[in-house]
Design a protein around this motif. Structure first.
Motif, mmCIF file in Angstrom:
data_model
loop_
_atom_site.group_PDB
_atom_site.id
_atom_site.type_symbol
_atom_site.label_atom_id
_atom_site.label_comp_id
_atom_site.label_asym_id
_atom_site.label_seq_id
_atom_site.Cartn_x
_atom_site.Cartn_y
_atom_site.Cartn_z
ATOM 1 N N ASP A 1 -24.771 -24.797 -4.437
ATOM 2 C CA ASP A 1 -23.963 -23.566 -4.399
ATOM 3 C C ASP A 1 -24.696 -22.419 -5.085
ATOM 4 O O ASP A 1 -24.669 -21.271 -4.615
ATOM 5 N N CYS A 2 -25.346 -22.720 -6.212
ATOM 6 C CA CYS A 2 -26.066 -21.685 -6.951
ATOM 7 C C CYS A 2 -27.261 -21.170 -6.143
ATOM 8 O O CYS A 2 -27.506 -19.961 -6.087
ATOM 9 N N GLN A 23 -16.978 -11.678 -6.022
ATOM 10 C CA GLN A 23 -18.235 -11.229 -6.618
ATOM 11 C C GLN A 23 -18.475 -11.840 -8.004
ATOM 12 O O GLN A 23 -19.617 -12.189 -8.328
ATOM 13 N N ILE A 64 -20.204 -15.115 -7.616
ATOM 14 C CA ILE A 64 -21.634 -14.981 -7.294
ATOM 15 C C ILE A 64 -22.420 -14.719 -8.573
ATOM 16 O O ILE A 64 -23.467 -15.339 -8.829
ATOM 17 N N SER A 65 -21.932 -13.783 -9.373
ATOM 18 C CA SER A 65 -22.612 -13.443 -10.618
ATOM 19 C C SER A 65 -22.722 -14.660 -11.536
ATOM 20 O O SER A 65 -23.769 -14.889 -12.157
ATOM 21 N N ALA A 99 -23.445 -10.801 -0.844
ATOM 22 C CA ALA A 99 -23.455 -12.258 -0.881
ATOM 23 C C ALA A 99 -22.033 -12.815 -0.932
ATOM 24 O O ALA A 99 -21.717 -13.807 -0.265
ATOM 25 N N ALA A 100 -21.184 -12.178 -1.735
ATOM 26 C CA ALA A 100 -19.804 -12.637 -1.847
ATOM 27 C C ALA A 100 -19.071 -12.539 -0.513
ATOM 28 O O ALA A 100 -18.338 -13.456 -0.118
ATOM 29 N N ALA A 102 -26.035 -18.954 -3.341
ATOM 30 C CA ALA A 102 -25.670 -17.629 -3.855
ATOM 31 C C ALA A 102 -26.918 -16.802 -4.131
ATOM 32 O O ALA A 102 -26.957 -15.596 -3.838
ATOM 33 N N ARG A 110 -28.534 -15.723 -0.669
ATOM 34 C CA ARG A 110 -27.740 -14.688 0.009
ATOM 35 C C ARG A 110 -27.796 -13.363 -0.753
ATOM 36 O O ARG A 110 -27.779 -12.289 -0.155
ATOM 37 N N THR A 111 -27.860 -13.421 -2.074
ATOM 38 C CA THR A 111 -27.963 -12.191 -2.856
ATOM 39 C C THR A 111 -29.291 -11.503 -2.611
ATOM 40 O O THR A 111 -29.360 -10.279 -2.409
ATOM 41 N N PHE A 144 -24.669 -8.445 -5.036
ATOM 42 C CA PHE A 144 -23.697 -9.508 -5.253
ATOM 43 C C PHE A 144 -22.538 -9.387 -4.261
ATOM 44 O O PHE A 144 -22.021 -10.386 -3.771
ATOM 45 N N ARG A 199 -22.790 -17.853 -10.617
ATOM 46 C CA ARG A 199 -23.743 -18.815 -10.066
ATOM 47 C C ARG A 199 -25.181 -18.367 -10.300
ATOM 48 O O ARG A 199 -26.060 -19.189 -10.583
#
Length: 309
Positions: free
Chosen positions: A5-6, A30, A33-34, A22-23, A9, A12-13, A19, A36
């Motif tokens: 998952d990290c 968001q 995301i931050s 990606a979210a 993220a 995608r970021t 962020f 992760r």
């Protein structure tokens, strides 16, 4: 929350540039995301993004691990698909680089076909005449026209680009018609600034190779702009097939120095040398190879500039 998952993220970021992007793509908030990204930074012991109130910029460390992170995610997705007894399908963001003029003429129908077949993939197209660093720009696959310099990139030959020395009848009218490459020195030439050396044109004939020094009022780095400058009667230019074909057929352009030829340029697909090429990049490369025959235009019914014509 696991490391996959990290990594997802993080990828995608970097690809989306924020962020929030990606979210939106992952369907989470968001702050998640931050969190992760922070966990991944703690895991790696390094900062992955430089954050300000307005910008989010990947660090050098982020660029170094980006390709590996994508490979891990692709491998994980393929493994999951195999367990689900379904053929793995491309997913994620495919970032490709294409030469601007060539891309406008040929690429959008191919990309449209690709996204219709693989709706799970988001295609990020970068149009540029520059030979950018694929790893730094996060580009998985690029098309390049011209002879390739030595590098770590893997290259797949797709075809060749024919080129033609042309001018409009209006420009040629009242001027001495070039009979040899050396005669080009007395003419205005439209210079492609990314060709090296830009102010020397090479020709082949039955008598061997000829190199002519040229000059002119316009230097441009885009073939479409060269075509427009030529159509505005500003001089003689070397244009690729897709820019010259229609004008040659209609008579709006004429071949200059018809007894001399200009070497065709190779067209390659290039990609970073890795142990694992993503399924989205591989499937797009396969489609390019299948459609490569459409990249070549053969002008017909053309007009040639001749003395007294």
């Amino acid at each position: 929350m696991d490391r996959i998952d990290c990594l997802r993220a993080f990828v995608r970021t970097l690809e989306g540039g924020s962020f929030s992007a990606a979210a939106k793509e992952l369907g989470i908030g968001q702050p998640a995301i931050s969190k992760r990204i922070a966990m991944l930074e703690s895991e790696f012991g390094t900062q992955l993004f430089s954050r300000t109130t307005r910008t989010l910029k990947p660090t050098a460390e982020a660029h170094r691990i980006y390709d590996l992170a994508r490979q891990i995610l692709d491998s994980f997705d393929m493994a999951r698909s195999s367990v689900e007894q379904a053929a793995p399908r491309p997913t994620g963001t495919l970032r490709i680089g294409v030469p601007s003029s060539f891309g406008r003429r040929y690429m959008m129908p191919i990309i449209a076909e690709y996204v219709r077949h693989y709706p799970e993939v988001r295609v990020d197209i970068r149009f540029s005449e520059r030979f950018v660093n694929l790893v730094e720009e996060g580009i998985e696959l690029a098309l390049r026209i011209g002879n390739l310099e030595a590098s770590t990139l893997v290259a797949r030959r797709l075809g060749t680009v024919q080129r033609h020395l042309v001018a409009t009848p209006t420009y040629l009218h009242g001027r001495p018609l070039p009979r040899t490459p050396d005669d080009l020195g007395a003419h205005q030439c439209i210079v492609y600034s990314r060709m090296s050396p830009a102010q020397q044109w090479a020709f082949e004939s039955e008598h061997g190779r000829h190199v002519a020094s040229i000059n002119g009022p316009i230097h441009v780095d885009d073939a479409d702009a060269m075509q427009e400058a030529t159509m505005q009667h500003l001089g003689i230019a070397i244009l690729p097939d897709w820019n010259a074909a229609d004008g040659l057929r209609s008579g709006e352009l004429e071949h200059v120095l018809p007894d001399y030829t200009i070497a065709a340029l190779p067209l390659h697909a290039v990609y970073p040398e890795t142990h694992w090429m993503s399924l989205r990049a591989r499937s797009f490369l396969d489609l390019l190879v299948e459609r490569a025959e459409h990249f070549v235009l053969a002008p017909s019914h053309t007009r040639t500039a001749r003395a007294g014509g």
